[in-house]
Scaffold this active site. Structure first.
Site, PDB file in Angstrom:
ATOM      1  N   CYS A 119       0.813  -1.225   0.000  1.00 10.27           N
ATOM      2  CA  CYS A 119       0.000   0.000   0.000  1.00 10.27           C
ATOM      3  C   CYS A 119       0.842   1.268   0.000  1.00 10.27           C
ATOM      4  O   CYS A 119       0.314   2.357  -0.242  1.00 10.27           O
ATOM      5  CB  CYS A 119      -0.946   0.002   1.195  1.00 10.27           C
ATOM      6  N   HIS A 254      -3.264   7.529   2.202  1.00 11.58           N
ATOM      7  CA  HIS A 254      -3.655   6.210   1.704  1.00 11.58           C
ATOM      8  C   HIS A 254      -5.014   5.885   2.293  1.00 11.58           C
ATOM      9  O   HIS A 254      -5.262   6.114   3.478  1.00 11.58           O
ATOM     10  CB  HIS A 254      -2.617   5.170   2.139  1.00 11.58           C
ATOM     11  N   ASN A 284     -10.072   0.078  -0.032  1.00  8.70           N
ATOM     12  CA  ASN A 284      -8.609   0.170  -0.048  1.00  8.70           C
ATOM     13  C   ASN A 284      -8.094  -0.392  -1.375  1.00  8.70           C
ATOM     14  O   ASN A 284      -8.180  -1.595  -1.611  1.00  8.70           O
ATOM     15  CB  ASN A 284      -8.054  -0.619   1.140  1.00  8.70           C
TER      16      ASN A 284
HETATM   17  N1  ACO Z   1     -18.411  -8.324   9.379  1.00 10.06           N
HETATM   18  C1  ACO Z   1     -18.909  -8.603  10.580  1.00 10.06           C
HETATM   19  N2  ACO Z   1     -18.146  -8.990  11.619  1.00 10.06           N
HETATM   20  C2  ACO Z   1     -16.825  -9.085  11.398  1.00 10.06           C
HETATM   21  C3  ACO Z   1     -16.233  -8.807  10.161  1.00 10.06           C
HETATM   22  C4  ACO Z   1     -17.098  -8.434   9.118  1.00 10.06           C
HETATM   23  N3  ACO Z   1     -16.641  -8.130   7.868  1.00 10.06           N
HETATM   24  N4  ACO Z   1     -14.911  -9.006  10.264  1.00 10.06           N
HETATM   25  C5  ACO Z   1     -14.666  -9.374  11.526  1.00 10.06           C
HETATM   26  N5  ACO Z   1     -15.815  -9.419  12.206  1.00 10.06           N
HETATM   27  C6  ACO Z   1     -16.007  -9.774  13.605  1.00 10.06           C
HETATM   28  C7  ACO Z   1     -14.921 -10.652  14.147  1.00 10.06           C
HETATM   29  O1  ACO Z   1     -15.186 -12.009  13.845  1.00 10.06           O
HETATM   30  C8  ACO Z   1     -15.003 -10.374  15.608  1.00 10.06           C
HETATM   31  O2  ACO Z   1     -16.076 -11.087  16.139  1.00 10.06           O
HETATM   32  P1  ACO Z   1     -15.964 -11.775  17.610  1.00 10.06           P
HETATM   33  O3  ACO Z   1     -15.742 -10.612  18.549  1.00 10.06           O
HETATM   34  O4  ACO Z   1     -17.276 -12.440  17.751  1.00 10.06           O
HETATM   35  O5  ACO Z   1     -14.786 -12.674  17.508  1.00 10.06           O
HETATM   36  C9  ACO Z   1     -15.370  -8.904  15.669  1.00 10.06           C
HETATM   37  O6  ACO Z   1     -15.934  -8.587  14.390  1.00 10.06           O
HETATM   38  C10 ACO Z   1     -14.186  -8.025  15.924  1.00 10.06           C
HETATM   39  O7  ACO Z   1     -13.127  -8.434  15.047  1.00 10.06           O
HETATM   40  P2  ACO Z   1     -11.811  -7.645  14.976  1.00 10.06           P
HETATM   41  O8  ACO Z   1     -10.957  -8.176  13.861  1.00 10.06           O
HETATM   42  O9  ACO Z   1     -11.202  -7.552  16.320  1.00 10.06           O
HETATM   43  O10 ACO Z   1     -12.389  -6.255  14.517  1.00 10.06           O
HETATM   44  P3  ACO Z   1     -11.759  -4.834  14.654  1.00 10.06           P
HETATM   45  O11 ACO Z   1     -12.573  -4.016  15.538  1.00 10.06           O
HETATM   46  O12 ACO Z   1     -10.290  -4.886  14.904  1.00 10.06           O
HETATM   47  O13 ACO Z   1     -11.995  -4.312  13.180  1.00 10.06           O
HETATM   48  C11 ACO Z   1     -10.724  -3.984  11.172  1.00 10.06           C
HETATM   49  C12 ACO Z   1     -11.409  -4.984  12.073  1.00 10.06           C
HETATM   50  C13 ACO Z   1     -11.749  -3.074  10.554  1.00 10.06           C
HETATM   51  C14 ACO Z   1      -9.976  -4.724  10.078  1.00 10.06           C
HETATM   52  C15 ACO Z   1      -9.748  -3.183  12.054  1.00 10.06           C
HETATM   53  O14 ACO Z   1      -8.893  -4.016  12.764  1.00 10.06           O
HETATM   54  C16 ACO Z   1      -8.919  -2.238  11.263  1.00 10.06           C
HETATM   55  O15 ACO Z   1      -9.401  -1.235  10.810  1.00 10.06           O
HETATM   56  N6  ACO Z   1      -7.632  -2.544  11.132  1.00 10.06           N
HETATM   57  C17 ACO Z   1      -6.767  -1.731  10.323  1.00 10.06           C
HETATM   58  C18 ACO Z   1      -6.383  -2.552   9.240  1.00 10.06           C
HETATM   59  C19 ACO Z   1      -6.605  -1.915   7.934  1.00 10.06           C
HETATM   60  O16 ACO Z   1      -7.283  -0.961   7.702  1.00 10.06           O
HETATM   61  N7  ACO Z   1      -5.967  -2.566   7.057  1.00 10.06           N
HETATM   62  C20 ACO Z   1      -6.022  -2.180   5.722  1.00 10.06           C
HETATM   63  C21 ACO Z   1      -4.818  -2.695   5.186  1.00 10.06           C
HETATM   64  S1  ACO Z   1      -3.474  -1.665   5.673  1.00 10.06           S
HETATM   65  C22 ACO Z   1      -2.971  -1.363   4.236  1.00 10.06           C
HETATM   66  O17 ACO Z   1      -3.408  -0.426   3.695  1.00 10.06           O
HETATM   67  C23 ACO Z   1      -2.287  -2.464   3.526  1.00 10.06           C
END
Ligand code: ACO
Length: 327
Positions: A119, A254, A284
């Site tokens: 990215c 980004h 993204n």
């Molecule tokens: N829909 C519904 N529920 C979901 C989804 C989904 N798409 N994905 C995960 N969940 C659930 C999980 O199973 C979990 O459930 P549980 O509590 O019953 O186990 C719950 O939601 C929380 O999961 P987490 O992974 O802990 O969710 P989090 O609050 O961390 O959000 C996210 C996930 C949005 C990916 C967050 O971690 C984030 O924004 N991370 C930054 C990563 C990012 O933006 N990466 C992009 C790539 S970076 C780059 O640009 C290469």
């Protein structure tokens, strides 16, 4: 030739974009995996993404974006000096996407190569182009980010497949002798830390038998590192140029996640109207996201000639960086 009152800079002279026709809304993703519009919107700000048809490869989309950027710059393809493509999803292991785009554009004089920084690919490519232009190696560079992440997503993993989309963005940079306070790339700042490789990666490629590769991410860990590393990179860019956040007209980050973007904007004290957001529309698009956002804000008239803009990105590697330029 620059005299004492001017400085040779890489100046942005055109932008272009290409997005696949197919738009996939959050509701449509919810029909495919166990998720909801509410969950995706709340955690990421994403409302929709574009997914490629089979013919819409990194080369196809990059060539379309590149052609548009050259037209905007008023630069004939035959006059172009180099093409650099940031991509993690090339059509072929080789020839490079950039060389295939060279053929598509008829950019006979140019040389081209791809750059893999996930990215952060656009910031890395911009940095290389800036150095080549300032040292006089070439007079013009087409910098492209082009990605088809839909082909490396694991649609069994709802935690990652809802976050990404496909597309391409491009900019033309040309060497110009300008006044020190004038237009052009002011500085770029690149970083990587291979110790953090296991929080965001693709688990294979052509060189790994039987492993074509799917994106794997520990979202929480990426989030944890993102705001602090990106804030560090933008602060570095400001300090290097004796500027403060108040001098910045627009942050063009980004587009991974609106919460990460808001976090950096807040740390800089920038009001929301000075932060360009396209993650809601494009999701993204990795190396394509900054040139897509830049193109959007230039063509809709928000970013005007003379504006000072700050770019930042973080991606797999980890890689991260920033760039400061006056358009
Ligand atoms: N829909 C519904 N529920 C979901 C989804 C989904 N798409 N994905 C995960 N969940 C659930 C999980 O199973 C979990 O459930 P549980 O509590 O019953 O186990 C719950 O939601 C929380 O999961 P987490 O992974 O802990 O969710 P989090 O609050 O961390 O959000 C996210 C996930 C949005 C990916 C967050 O971690 C984030 O924004 N991370 C930054 C990563 C990012 O933006 N990466 C992009 C790539 S970076 C780059 O640009 C290469």
């Amino acid at each position: 030739m620059s005299d004492q009152s001017t400085i040779r800079r890489a100046v942005l002279t055109g932008t272009g974009a290409y997005l696949p026709a197919q738009i996939v809304t959050n509701a449509e993703m919810a029909a495919r995996v166990d998720t909801s519009d509410e969950w995706i919107t709340e955690r990421t700000g994403i409302k929709q993404r574009h997914f490629s048809a089979p013919h819409e490869t990194a080369t196809f989309m990059g060539a379309a974006a590149g052609r548009a950027a050259l037209e905007a710059a008023g630069l004939a393809p035959e006059a172009l000096g180099a093409i650099i493509v940031g991509t993690s999803t090339p059509d072929n292991a080789f020839p490079a996407t950039a060389v295939q785009i060279q053929r598509e554009l008829g950019a006979k004089k140019a040389f081209g190569f791809d750059l893999a920084a996930a990215c952060s690919g656009f910031i890395y490519a911009l940095s290389v182009a800036d150095a080549m232009l300032r040292t006089g190696q070439v007079e013009s560079v087409l910098v492209i980010g082009s990605e088809v992440y839909s082909r490396i997503l694991n649609f069994e993993d709802r935690g990652t497949c809802v976050l990404f989309g496909d597309g391409a963005g491009a900019v033309v940079l040309q060497a110009r002798d300008v006044a020190p306070g004038g237009v052009g790339v002011l500085s770029t700042h690149l970083h990587s830390d291979g110790n953090l490789a296991d929080i965001l990666y693709v688990d294979g490629a052509i060189g790994r038998p039987g492993m074509p590769g799917h994106l794997v991410m520990n979202g929480r860990e990426v989030f944890r590192h993102a705001v602090s590393l990106l804030t560090g990179a933008v602060t570095e860019a400001l300090t290097a140029n004796n500027l403060t956040a108040a001098d910045i007209d627009f942050l063009v980050p980004h587009q991974a996640n609106k919460r990460i973007i808001d976090g950096v904007g807040k740390k800089l004290g920038l009001p929301p109207e000075r932060v360009i957001i396209t993650v809601d529309q494009h999701a993204n698009t990795s190396a394509a996201s900054i040139p897509l956002a830049l193109h959007t804000a230039i063509t809709d008239g928000r970013i005007k000639p003379g504006a000072l803009i700050l770019l930042e990105a973080l991606g797999g590697g980890l890689t991260w960086g920033s760039a400061l330029l006056r358009v």
